[in-house]
Enzyme design. Sequence first.
Site, short mmCIF file in Angstrom:
data_model
loop_
_atom_site.label_atom_id
_atom_site.label_comp_id
_atom_site.label_asym_id
_atom_site.label_seq_id
_atom_site.Cartn_x
_atom_site.Cartn_y
_atom_site.Cartn_z
N THR A 125 -2.52 -9.18 5.96
CA THR A 125 -2.19 -7.80 5.58
C THR A 125 -2.24 -6.87 6.78
O THR A 125 -3.01 -7.11 7.73
CB THR A 125 -3.17 -7.30 4.50
OG1 THR A 125 -2.99 -5.90 4.30
CG2 THR A 125 -4.61 -7.53 4.92
N ASP A 126 -1.46 -5.80 6.73
CA ASP A 126 -1.53 -4.80 7.80
C ASP A 126 -2.86 -4.05 7.79
O ASP A 126 -3.21 -3.39 8.78
CB ASP A 126 -0.37 -3.81 7.69
CG ASP A 126 -0.30 -3.06 6.37
OD1 ASP A 126 -1.15 -3.32 5.48
OD2 ASP A 126 0.60 -2.23 6.20
N GLU A 127 -3.63 -4.18 6.70
CA GLU A 127 -4.90 -3.45 6.62
C GLU A 127 -5.93 -3.95 7.64
O GLU A 127 -6.92 -3.27 7.89
CB GLU A 127 -5.47 -3.53 5.20
CG GLU A 127 -4.59 -2.82 4.19
CD GLU A 127 -5.23 -2.73 2.82
OE1 GLU A 127 -6.43 -2.42 2.72
OE2 GLU A 127 -4.51 -2.99 1.83
N TYR A 153 -12.55 -5.73 1.98
CA TYR A 153 -11.35 -6.54 1.79
C TYR A 153 -10.65 -6.81 3.12
O TYR A 153 -10.40 -7.97 3.49
CB TYR A 153 -10.38 -5.85 0.84
CG TYR A 153 -8.96 -6.37 0.96
CD1 TYR A 153 -8.66 -7.70 0.68
CD2 TYR A 153 -7.93 -5.53 1.39
CE1 TYR A 153 -7.37 -8.19 0.83
CE2 TYR A 153 -6.64 -6.01 1.53
CZ TYR A 153 -6.37 -7.34 1.25
OH TYR A 153 -5.09 -7.82 1.40
N LYS A 157 -10.07 -10.34 5.39
CA LYS A 157 -8.78 -10.87 5.80
C LYS A 157 -8.70 -11.00 7.32
O LYS A 157 -8.13 -11.97 7.84
CB LYS A 157 -7.65 -9.97 5.29
CG LYS A 157 -7.49 -9.97 3.78
CD LYS A 157 -7.11 -11.33 3.23
CE LYS A 157 -5.69 -11.72 3.55
NZ LYS A 157 -5.31 -13.02 2.95
#
Length: 338
Positions: A125-127, A153, A157
Amino acid sequence: MKLFITGGAGFIGSNFIFYMRRTHPDDDLVCLDKLTYAGNLETLAPVMNDPKFKFVRVDIADRKAVCDLFEAEKPDVVVNFAAESHVDRSIENPAVFLETNVMGTQVLLDACRIYGIRRFHQVSTDEVYGDLPLNRPELMFTEQSLLHPSSPYSASKASADLLCLAYHRTYGMPITISRCSNNYGPYQFPEKLIPLMIANCTAGKPLPVYGQGLNVRDWLYVEDHCSAIDLILQGGKEGQVYNIGGHNEMRNIDIVKLIVHTLGRSEELITYVTDRKGHDMRYAIDPSFIHKELGWLPQTRFENGIVKTIQWYMDNRSWWENILSGEYINCYDRLYGR
């Protein structure tokens, strides 16, 4: 080829299964899913009787079960969608996210190392990059951006990504990683922004918007994401990270208002609630590298994709109405209150 698709009963994983059945009909697909609250076997109904598809209920953190499955099925490729993914839930209970997103990934990597595979693809994810300021629209995340996760979260990741890269460096594992922007489309669990707003708007319920809704996200139609992963599996360089973005930044509040107007409801349904802890302000992906290397570009313009998405939820009300009960309702109440 035979592909293991973990988390295939979830939103992006199920769409990837449908995409692969259409575009690679000769491949064998094995879906591994624990069927937690966000895994919905009903989603896979269109392929459950397909002789080239198999569903196995398994927890990717269960080492023995995973190894037994690798021994029996001997996959060529593993695509890891399996993850706890809702930021609000990670703030409530970080431990579950570490168990699935980090330890589960490590179990899969070990199984791949023992039994051998052509490719392990990690869906990220870009997060993991953290966020960007609203007043610097020229800034975007590239594959060289530093990892600076904000939530349990995104930290889980980022940890999984680093594990994959370490296994590539240490063991020569043939891995690739993709980091995508916010996905939208059919079969998304109705706790995420777009399906939540569609469901609540349809029922005339309040539309909870964090803060003032000024947070900006880059939106990617899920089928475009699937096509990007397919290209990476075919021609991606081992050990490489690929950013997948939709070229569509929008504020949350503008998304909500668009849904309200499309469904003919009143903006009076919008209810501003206390902002999320550590809420990232802006995500923006620069997908120029995957375009240069693999020729990928998103094919779905947002104004078309959002109409298709809203129409899908209107045409498939029984799917999401069946979900809005039990554990989901309990979590919804905890997160948003009345």
